[in-house]
Design a protein around this motif. Structure first.
Motif, PDB file in Angstrom:
ATOM      1  N   ARG A   1      79.781  84.209  75.940  1.00 46.66           N
ATOM      2  CA  ARG A   1      79.661  85.458  76.693  1.00 46.66           C
ATOM      3  C   ARG A   1      78.671  86.416  76.033  1.00 46.66           C
ATOM      4  NH1 ARG A   1      82.797  89.973  75.431  1.00 46.66           N
ATOM      5  NH2 ARG A   1      84.248  89.792  73.682  1.00 46.66           N
ATOM      6  N   ARG A   2      78.541  86.326  74.732  1.00 42.82           N
ATOM      7  CA  ARG A   2      77.546  87.154  74.059  1.00 42.82           C
ATOM      8  C   ARG A   2      76.129  86.632  74.304  1.00 42.82           C
ATOM      9  NH1 ARG A   2      82.282  87.831  71.500  1.00 42.82           N
ATOM     10  NH2 ARG A   2      82.675  89.840  70.454  1.00 42.82           N
ATOM     11  N   LEU A   3      75.957  85.322  74.309  1.00 45.38           N
ATOM     12  CA  LEU A   3      74.640  84.763  74.601  1.00 45.38           C
ATOM     13  C   LEU A   3      74.237  85.053  76.048  1.00 45.38           C
ATOM     14  CD1 LEU A   3      74.795  81.283  72.809  1.00 45.38           C
ATOM     15  CD2 LEU A   3      73.996  83.482  71.915  1.00 45.38           C
TER      16      LEU A   3
ATOM     17  N   ASN B   1      83.762  80.679  62.754  1.00 44.97           N
ATOM     18  CA  ASN B   1      84.329  81.365  63.907  1.00 44.97           C
ATOM     19  C   ASN B   1      84.548  82.838  63.588  1.00 44.97           C
ATOM     20  OD1 ASN B   1      84.427  79.124  65.591  1.00 44.97           O
ATOM     21  ND2 ASN B   1      86.440  78.501  64.842  1.00 44.97           N
ATOM     22  N   GLY B   2      84.677  83.614  64.614  1.00 41.13           N
ATOM     23  CA  GLY B   2      84.880  85.051  64.451  1.00 41.13           C
ATOM     24  C   GLY B   2      86.277  85.475  64.834  1.00 41.13           C
TER      25      GLY B   2
ATOM     26  N   TYR C   1      84.018  88.096  59.458  1.00 42.62           N
ATOM     27  CA  TYR C   1      83.938  87.108  60.544  1.00 42.62           C
ATOM     28  C   TYR C   1      83.757  87.846  61.866  1.00 42.62           C
ATOM     29  CZ  TYR C   1      85.232  83.662  57.089  1.00 42.62           C
ATOM     30  OH  TYR C   1      85.228  82.845  55.986  1.00 42.62           O
ATOM     31  N   ASN C   2      82.516  88.223  62.127  1.00 38.64           N
ATOM     32  CA  ASN C   2      82.167  89.083  63.260  1.00 38.64           C
ATOM     33  C   ASN C   2      81.478  88.250  64.343  1.00 38.64           C
ATOM     34  OD1 ASN C   2      79.934  90.816  64.638  1.00 38.64           O
ATOM     35  ND2 ASN C   2      81.441  92.305  63.914  1.00 38.64           N
TER      36      ASN C   2
ATOM     37  N   ALA D   1      77.257  84.979  66.920  1.00 41.04           N
ATOM     38  CA  ALA D   1      76.546  84.604  68.143  1.00 41.04           C
ATOM     39  C   ALA D   1      75.040  84.671  67.934  1.00 41.04           C
ATOM     40  CB  ALA D   1      76.966  85.515  69.294  1.00 41.04           C
ATOM     41  N   GLY D   2      74.584  85.652  67.162  1.00 39.12           N
ATOM     42  CA  GLY D   2      73.156  85.730  66.851  1.00 39.12           C
ATOM     43  C   GLY D   2      72.686  84.522  66.056  1.00 39.12           C
TER      44      GLY D   2
END
Length: 378
Positions: free
Chosen positions: A28-30, A173-174, A345-346, A351-352
């Motif tokens: 969802r972030r991508l 993982n975050g 763990y953000n 995602a970046g």
């Protein structure tokens, strides 16, 4: 970039594990950036094709997917056909490894640049369980990948032992920011949360340890989750006369899950194997210390000043540790250190890193195979 994500578990599927959480949070972030993502998942009762958080989820299979077996067979049967239909509108294929054999060797048949995302690499254990050579399928598939993303150094080590020439980006993982919402407290009960798999998740070991330490602990043992062995778990609890001191909470998610973690005095993770240990890092984020077996992956995310590792699969050691730590002084200070550790763990940062790995993979997968190397990101 147009991504076709082969992710067996739909995040909305009841009982879906930590792998589907990663798929949801990363994708969802991508999708909010410059990626167009279609996720092919398995069917399950109540499945629905949809666009959620910018990601197009397409459940595939045969029928309604009422059981794990029909979901697996339907997905495996339909997946090559569905990928073939979409290959001309796909820049990069991402294959999530999944049980019981990890990978379908996607680079051999997608006809597109393909990266593996490896959160699961336990085919040998499943081979022993089902008396089938599933680890041969896993080994064959891994040998045909040139680039992968692993969620832990432990998984990365196993990948490179199978295929020394593979490139592995280690991206953990975050944690959902909602884990920080509950106010930390010194609770009364001990909590175990996750998929109800009697052997893999070590519930047999946990109940054996609980039987030994039950008289030394004032609170109850709470077990949250759903899974294939729920009926067996209930039967064992009743047979051992533990019904008054072991409570099953069912499936918890979101704020309810994090509140349960925060309300617990300790979170115990008795797993025989883990791919990352999402429950551990989420518990630390709520400020609750963790007790776990000293196994790969978990030893990476349970720091000595925020939790305790015990000798792997030793029931007596687990019982002794639960007894000792239940009355530990300074649990509030330990919980504060746990929260500080978990803050690293953000999901946004991770995602970046995954976006960078996708771009690098897309740029280089058509080049001659490179020498193996690993890049540790978290």
């Amino acid at each position: 970039m147009r991504i076709l994500h082969l992710g067996f578990e739909d995040p909305r599927m009841p009982g879906a594990g930590g792998g589907s959480v990663r798929t949801l949070e990363i994708n969802r972030r991508l999708a909010a950036g410059d990626f167009y993502i279609t996720a092919l998942t398995t069917r399950y009762p109540g499945w629905q094709e949809r666009v959620q958080d910018g990601v197009h989820y397409v459940p595939i299979g045969v029928g309604r997917g009422k059981s794990r077996l029909t979901r697996l067979l339907g997905y495996v049967f339909r997946l090559p056909f569905e990928v073939h239909r979409r290959r001309h509108t796909t820049d990069l294929v991402v294959e999530d490894f999944f049980a019981p054999f990890s990978t379908m060797a996607a680079p051999l048949w997608t006809k597109r640049p393909t990266i593996g995302v490896v959160q699961w690499l336990h085919a040998r254990d499943k081979a022993r369980q089902y008396k089938l050579p599933l680890h041969w399928v896993e080994g064959f598939g891994v040998q045909h990948f040139r680039r992968t993303i692993a969620v832990s150094e432990g998984i990365a080590d196993r990948l490179t032992s199978i295929n020394p020439d593979i490139h592995v980006d280690v991206i953990g993982n975050g944690v959902d920011p909602a884990a920080w919402k509950p106010e930390p407290k010194r609770g009364k009960d001990i909590l175990c949360i996750g998929r109800l798999e009697f052997t893999g998740k070590g519930l047999d070991l946990l109940l054996a340890a609980w039987t030994q330490c039950i008289s030394e602990v004032d609170g109850n043992l709470l077990i949250a989750g759903t899974g294939p062995d729920e009926r067996k778990l209930r039967a064992v609890i009743e047979d051992r006369g533990l019904s008054d001191r072991v409570k099953l909470l069912g499936w918890l998610s979101g704020d309810e899950k994090f509140q349960a973690m925060s309300d617990a005095r300790l979170v115990v993770i008795p797993s025989r194997q883990e791919t990352f240990g999402m429950v551990a890092i989420e518990a630390l984020a709520t400020g609750t210390p963790v007790i776990a077996f000293d196994i790969p992956c978990l030893r990476e995310i349970v720091p000595p000043d925020a939790g305790w590792l015990v000798e792997a699969f030793d029931v007596q050691s687990l019982a002794d540790e639960m007894t000792r730590r239940y009355t530990e002084s300074g649990l509030e200070d330990i919980g504060a250190r746990a929260r500080e550790f978990a803050a690293g763990y953000n999901w946004d940062r991770l995602a970046g890193l995954q976006a960078d790995a996708y771009r690098a993979g897309y740029a280089h997968l058509n080049d001659p195979p490179p020498a193996g190397r690993r890049q540790a990101c978290l």
